[in-house]
Design an enzyme around this catalytic site. Structure first.
Site, PDB file in Angstrom:
ATOM      1  N   PHE A 192       0.840  -1.200   0.000  1.00 39.47           N
ATOM      2  CA  PHE A 192       0.000   0.000   0.000  1.00 39.47           C
ATOM      3  C   PHE A 192       0.875   1.250   0.000  1.00 39.47           C
ATOM      4  CE2 PHE A 192      -2.281  -3.249   2.404  1.00 39.47           C
ATOM      5  CZ  PHE A 192      -3.600  -3.147   1.971  1.00 39.47           C
ATOM      6  N   ASP A 193       0.465   2.246  -0.762  1.00 39.51           N
ATOM      7  CA  ASP A 193       0.997   3.597  -0.584  1.00 39.51           C
ATOM      8  C   ASP A 193       0.327   4.154   0.677  1.00 39.51           C
ATOM      9  OD1 ASP A 193       2.014   6.202  -1.044  1.00 39.51           O
ATOM     10  OD2 ASP A 193       0.253   6.728  -2.233  1.00 39.51           O
TER      11      ASP A 193
END
Length: 359
Positions: free
Chosen positions: A210-211
């Site tokens: 995930f960013d």
């Protein structure tokens, strides 16, 4: 209140009708018993309120680039005709295929440890295809041995209403407008792109990256960067280090993964856990990392690996991680990851979209 005494009597069912009702009741009980006693090696799909429902479009699950071209150039009739003529030709894997396979591996491990528990992934095929195309999709799903029992074929209608009805936890589609609509309806969602490289993925561990900002967290930080520059942002993050960031669109999905990880830990399987999560952010650790880590802690979420890249490109790091999917809100990062063979999905959320659109 004297009405009831002299009022019309409720007609009593005749004997014949009474018998018929009893027979119908018995038929129903027999059908149910028959269904319940069917011995099947396949686990029943879990109830949506217990499951972690992942809805995948047919173009995310399979490579339908050629079919899409026929649809766009020759119209829906020719497209349906082509799909029916090729019913027995197995579709090739699409960008979400290995992610779905990894979800199913996690399910298999969960069922070994918790045979009666319904808290596992349920994959729903959510497609605006017409039902006639269903046979080819079913044949392909069976060819690969995927467990996808629920199908929603909406025949050209938007799937968002169905996504809500199924209590969808994550929606993956190749259609960015539908993804945008789902995000606006509060459903975690991302756009998938056809993979351009065949990269080997782990078969034994679901790996999800995930960013941070505008994916796990809100886009508050990105707004400050865009409007006031980086220095003002660093200052702001240090001042607010102990104030958790607001949640972003994929926080719920990270939470779902964490919930399942804990089920493995509870059975002493931490070292052998089939789920691993990664935070891959362009933030720099020293100047803006603490707030991110403290936010995750305040949510009670553990992320397995946190990589602060301080503005370096994400692609090379992702090649090392080999996630089944990487979520980012900026097309620039998605494309960069993609070029190096990582399956990246675009989350159209927050201020980056506004700038992207006007660009």
């Amino acid at each position: 209140g004297t009405m009831s005494a002299s009022g019309p009597e409720k007609p009593q069912p005749s004997d014949a009708e009474e018998v018929r009702l009893q027979e119908a009741e018995q038929d129903w009980a027999a059908a149910k018993a028959f269904y319940d006693n069917l011995v099947s090696k396949r686990p029943r799909p879990p109830k949506p309120q217990h499951a972690i429902t992942v809805a995948v479009s047919s173009r995310a699950l399979f490579d339908l680039v050629e079919e899409r071209r026929i649809y766009e150039e020759q119209g829906v009739e020719k497209y349906v005709e082509y799909q029916q003529a090729n019913e027995n030709v197995t579709l090739k894997p699409g960008p979400a295929f290995y992610f779905v396979k990894a979800l199913e591996h996690v399910n298999a491990r969960l069922l070994e440890l918790y045979p009666d528990d319904e808290e596992r992934f349920d994959i729903v095929l959510m497609t605006n295809n017409h039902a006639q195309v269903g046979v080819r999709l079913i044949n392909s799903i069976n060819h690969y041995g995927l467990t996808i029992e629920r199908f929603c074929m909406t025949g050209g209608k938007s799937p968002v209403g169905y996504l809500t009805a199924y209590l969808t936890n994550l929606y993956l589609s190749a259609d960015s407008e539908k993804v945008q609509e789902a995000i606006e309806a509060g459903i975690a969602s991302a756009t998938m792109f056809t993979a351009n490289k065949d990269v080997p993925y782990s078969d034994t561990q679901l790996r999800v990256a995930f960013d941070g900002d505008a994916v796990l967290f809100s886009d508050e930080s990105e707004q400050i960067v865009k409007e006031q520059g980086l220095d003002r942002f660093f200052e702001h993050e240090q001042l607010n280090e102990n104030k958790p960031l607001a949640q972003g669109p994929l926080k719920g999905f990270l939470e779902d993964l964490g919930k399942l990880q804990k089920k493995f830990y509870a059975k002493n399987e931490r070292l052998n856990c089939p789920i691993r999560t990664f935070l891959v952010t362009a933030r720099s650790a020293a100047s803006s990392g603490a707030r991110v880590l403290k936010t995750l802690r305040s949510w009670g979420l553990e992320i397995d690996e946190a990589l602060f890249l301080a503005g370096a490109p994400k692609g090379p790091i992702l090649v090392k991680i080999r996630p089944h999917i990487f979520f980012d809100d900026q097309m620039f990062h998605v494309e960069g990851a993609h070029k190096l063979g990582t399956i990246a999905a675009h989350v159209p959320y927050g201020i980056a979209q506004k700038y992207h659109k006007s660009a």
